[in-house]
Motif scaffolding. Structure first.
Motif, PDB file in Angstrom:
ATOM      1  N   VAL A 211      29.347  36.964  35.313  1.00  0.00           N
ATOM      2  CA  VAL A 211      29.007  37.893  35.406  1.00  0.00           C
ATOM      3  C   VAL A 211      29.830  39.237  34.699  1.00  0.00           C
ATOM      4  O   VAL A 211      29.578  40.085  33.963  1.00  0.00           O
ATOM      5  CB  VAL A 211      29.649  38.582  37.290  1.00  0.00           C
ATOM      6  CG1 VAL A 211      29.124  39.981  37.332  1.00  0.00           C
ATOM      7  CG2 VAL A 211      28.749  36.914  37.430  1.00  0.00           C
ATOM      8  N   HIS A 212      31.220  38.035  35.334  1.00  0.00           N
ATOM      9  CA  HIS A 212      32.437  39.704  34.385  1.00  0.00           C
ATOM     10  C   HIS A 212      33.125  39.594  33.084  1.00  0.00           C
ATOM     11  O   HIS A 212      33.309  40.743  32.605  1.00  0.00           O
ATOM     12  CB  HIS A 212      33.833  39.494  35.240  1.00  0.00           C
ATOM     13  CG  HIS A 212      33.171  39.746  36.485  1.00  0.00           C
ATOM     14  ND1 HIS A 212      34.707  38.936  38.214  1.00  0.00           N
ATOM     15  CD2 HIS A 212      32.491  40.761  37.058  1.00  0.00           C
ATOM     16  CE1 HIS A 212      33.506  40.297  39.486  1.00  0.00           C
ATOM     17  NE2 HIS A 212      32.439  40.903  38.582  1.00  0.00           N
TER      18      HIS A 212
ATOM     19  N   GLU B 115      27.924  43.134  39.827  1.00  0.00           N
ATOM     20  CA  GLU B 115      27.091  42.328  40.156  1.00  0.00           C
ATOM     21  C   GLU B 115      25.457  42.322  41.063  1.00  0.00           C
ATOM     22  O   GLU B 115      25.520  40.827  40.770  1.00  0.00           O
ATOM     23  CB  GLU B 115      28.569  42.359  41.643  1.00  0.00           C
ATOM     24  CG  GLU B 115      29.791  42.355  40.730  1.00  0.00           C
ATOM     25  CD  GLU B 115      30.957  42.463  42.015  1.00  0.00           C
ATOM     26  OE1 GLU B 115      30.497  42.642  43.247  1.00  0.00           O
ATOM     27  OE2 GLU B 115      32.467  41.636  41.576  1.00  0.00           O
TER      28      GLU B 115
ATOM     29  N   GLU C 102      30.925  46.436  39.765  1.00  0.00           N
ATOM     30  CA  GLU C 102      30.259  46.739  40.586  1.00  0.00           C
ATOM     31  C   GLU C 102      28.922  46.496  40.049  1.00  0.00           C
ATOM     32  O   GLU C 102      27.916  45.688  40.752  1.00  0.00           O
ATOM     33  CB  GLU C 102      30.762  47.826  41.822  1.00  0.00           C
ATOM     34  CG  GLU C 102      31.935  47.828  42.297  1.00  0.00           C
ATOM     35  CD  GLU C 102      31.684  49.076  43.498  1.00  0.00           C
ATOM     36  OE1 GLU C 102      30.964  48.645  44.597  1.00  0.00           O
ATOM     37  OE2 GLU C 102      32.412  50.145  43.298  1.00  0.00           O
TER      38      GLU C 102
ATOM     39  N   ARG D  32      23.298  39.202  40.949  1.00  0.00           N
ATOM     40  CA  ARG D  32      22.781  38.511  41.777  1.00  0.00           C
ATOM     41  C   ARG D  32      21.699  38.528  41.546  1.00  0.00           C
ATOM     42  O   ARG D  32      20.489  38.244  42.569  1.00  0.00           O
ATOM     43  CB  ARG D  32      23.009  39.189  42.965  1.00  0.00           C
ATOM     44  CG  ARG D  32      24.726  39.131  43.081  1.00  0.00           C
ATOM     45  CD  ARG D  32      25.242  39.918  44.310  1.00  0.00           C
ATOM     46  NE  ARG D  32      25.109  39.732  45.608  1.00  0.00           N
ATOM     47  CZ  ARG D  32      24.057  40.029  46.345  1.00  0.00           C
ATOM     48  NH1 ARG D  32      24.766  42.198  46.148  1.00  0.00           N
ATOM     49  NH2 ARG D  32      23.850  40.068  47.720  1.00  0.00           N
TER      50      ARG D  32
ATOM     51  N   PHE E  26      28.361  34.716  44.611  1.00  0.00           N
ATOM     52  CA  PHE E  26      27.324  35.923  44.459  1.00  0.00           C
ATOM     53  C   PHE E  26      26.195  36.046  44.885  1.00  0.00           C
ATOM     54  O   PHE E  26      25.495  34.711  44.487  1.00  0.00           O
ATOM     55  CB  PHE E  26      27.399  36.394  42.434  1.00  0.00           C
ATOM     56  CG  PHE E  26      28.556  36.861  42.202  1.00  0.00           C
ATOM     57  CD1 PHE E  26      29.020  38.092  42.655  1.00  0.00           C
ATOM     58  CD2 PHE E  26      29.234  36.126  41.154  1.00  0.00           C
ATOM     59  CE1 PHE E  26      30.637  38.666  42.438  1.00  0.00           C
ATOM     60  CE2 PHE E  26      30.543  36.377  40.621  1.00  0.00           C
ATOM     61  CZ  PHE E  26      30.649  37.907  41.112  1.00  0.00           C
TER      62      PHE E  26
END
Length: 268
Positions: A20-21, A206, A203, A210, A221
């Motif tokens: 994700v990040h 994410e 944000e 998801r 998540f």
């Protein structure tokens, strides 16, 4: 900023990937050290600052070298025109994040990009969702990562040249990219604006993952199951919220571009 960066730097040091990040530092090219460096923006005297490659000494401190703006004027104009074109269109909220599904369409678990993390559905069921729902992606930098069999399924066939004609403010990736445009304008724009765009991009990423076909629940998540009516409604509501939050940041970047371009036309 350190609160956002500490975990990423620790993972990088330990060789641990995050599906994700990591995107904020692999797809986007600004390095953490650059993100941490504060700039006041074009035309602001930084009191008692020291001259360097970007800053010139003036009475009372330093300012960004005006030559920097002159060199970047064409890029500022391109970014300004893209932002304005995007803002001029209504948000489209019917894509339901299918771009991530199109990126794994007809691939095996071993072939998918984040193959250390399982798909929520089998490859065959994942492909069936793509075929049943269709793909309505307007964003070139998502489309270019589609698998070859998925590209003909997309309603649009985006190219870099068509980007100003297709970009629209409901797109998660167009709103994440406000961070890209902000740092490409840096150090000509204040770092507070770059930071605000980074925070929103974090944000949005994410939600992006998801709603993807990956099962990332063990990372914290929980899935937005866009293969169901309830999941699509949840996704569209979040997408609208992000579009609303992105609008003032897009407007602030657009206004900053207009001020910078006006200064390129003003005699020194």
């Amino acid at each position: 900023m350190d609160g956002w960066l500490a975990q990423h730097l620790a993972r990088r040091r330990d060789g641990v990937k995050h599906p994700v990040h990591d995107f904020l530092f692999t797809y986007y090219s600004l390095r953490p050290a650059q993100l941490r460096r504060w700039h006041p923006g074009h035309g602001v005297v930084l009191r008692d600052g020291a001259p360097d490659r970007d800053y010139l000494a003036v009475d009372g401190g330093v300012v960004l070298d005006p030559a920097l703006l002159a060199r970047r004027a064409d890029a500022v104009r391109w970014i300004r025109d893209l932002l304005a074109a995007t803002a001029s269109r209504p948000a489209q909220l019917g894509c339901f994040g299918m771009h991530e599904w199109a990126m794994v369409y007809r691939q095996t678990q071993d072939q998918v990009r984040h193959n250390s993390w399982p798909l929520r559905l089998s490859p065959a069921a994942t492909a069936e969702v793509v075929q049943d729902r269709g793909v309505r992606c307007t964003h070139f930098d998502a489309f270019r990562f589609f698998t070859a069999p998925a590209r003909p399924l997309n309603v649009h066939q985006p190219t870099r040249e068509l980007q100003p004609a297709l970009e629209q403010p409901g797109c998660l990736h167009a709103n994440m990219d406000l961070y890209k445009w902000a740092y490409k304008l840096s150090p000509l724009v204040p770092s507070e604006l770059v930071t605000a765009c980074f925070a929103l991009s974090r944000e949005i990423r994410e939600l992006d993952m998801r709603a993807s076909p990956y099962d990332l629940a063990d990372l914290g998540f929980p899935p937005v199951r866009i293969e169901t009516p309830e999941g699509r409604a949840e996704y569209a509501a979040a997408q609208r919220s992000f579009a609303d939050r992105a609008a003032p940041l897009r407007a602030a970047l657009l206004a900053a571009c207009d001020r910078l371009l006006a200064d390129t036309l003003t005699p020194a």
